[in-house]
Design a protein around this motif. Structure first.
Motif: not given
Length: 278
Positions: A223, A226-227, A230, A245, A248-249, A252-253
């Motif tokens: 998480s 990912n943040l 972003l 949010l 986001l699991s 990984n983006l």
């Protein structure tokens, strides 16, 4: 338990506000976050005294809005109020010491400047609990950080399902009363990275109702990754980050080709979020 919590020293303790006797503690409170701090404390007790920590330092021009060192002088009621204000806004830390107040304040002023390779000298907002946790869990020479202080307590979020703020205690195992003011507190990249982890951890917990998953250590790190991705792709505002949010699991983006095409595009932040939500 989060990754940064697993790095806490063994002598750390978690306490509730009611478990502390604040009467003999000192507080360092950020007036930018709590401009009402002194007014409210003076209303509770005329025994409370305060020193503006920027006075006599390179930051003297900002003294009126800088951090204040607060002595309770035995007033437990004022201590509870100071602790509550710090908890509510993550606005400061508490200090216990056996040395003189002048020596304790000298340590507080010494810490105001830190040095980091690649960044040079900068203001160290160690009185922000998020930065304090990062410093205390990464610095090898904690005697530089603690000086003659015997204990520091910093607000800490203890619950994910219903966020509650308690106090995390750091005890000093080595004392260093004499300071070389020309030798600034040195921090490395690990401290800066830990600071990011702690900030994101607090932010995620405070917004946990928007999540669709429990923040176990593995999920927490993904998480956070990912943040940060972003943010690096131009999505900075909290309102936009809150929107995404739930997405986001455990994925990984950075490994999602379609998501990365959107994030690397010239779309606005709002448009990127809208595309990710589809």
């Amino acid at each position: 338990m989060s990754l940064w919590l697993m790095s806490l020293p063994e002598n750390s303790q978690i306490k509730k506000t009611s478990e502390n006797d604040w009467a003999d503690s000192y507080f360092i409170i950020d007036q930018v976050i709590r401009p009402d701090a002194l007014e409210r404390l003076y209303q509770v007790s005329g025994r409370v005294t305060a020193r503006r920590l920027f006075v006599g330092t390179d930051y003297a021009g900002l003294s009126d809005v800088g951090p204040v060192w607060i002595a309770l002088n035995g007033c437990q009621e004022a201590g509870l109020l100071a602790a509550t204000m710090c908890q509510e806004s993550l606005a400061g830390i508490a200090v216990s010491t056996k040395c003189s107040e002048d020596s304790a304040v000298a340590q507080a002023q010494y810490l105001l400047t830190m040095y980091c390779d690649g960044y040079g000298e900068s203001l160290c907002r160690y009185y922000d609990p998020r930065l304090w946790h990062a410093l205390a869990t990464t610095l090898k020479n904690t005697e530089r950080l603690m000086g003659g202080w015997s204990e520091v307590l910093a607000p800490f979020i203890t619950s994910e399902e219903e966020p509650k703020v308690a106090w995390l205690t750091y005890k000093n195992v080595k004392f260093q009363a004499a300071l070389n003011e020309a030798d600034f507190l040195a921090v490395g990249n690990e401290t800066l990275l830990q600071h990011k982890r702690v900030r994101w951890y607090f932010w995620l917990i405070q917004n946990s109702k928007l999540l669709r998953y429990q923040l176990n250590p593995d999920i927490l790190q993904i998480s956070i990754d990912n943040l940060q991705l972003l943010v690096s792709c131009g999505i900075h505002e909290s309102r936009h980050l809150r929107q995404v949010l739930p997405l986001l699991s455990d994925q990984n983006l950075a490994e999602d080709g379609e998501a990365m095409m959107v994030l690397r595009s010239n779309l606005s932040a709002a448009q990127k979020i809208k595309s990710l939500e589809k």
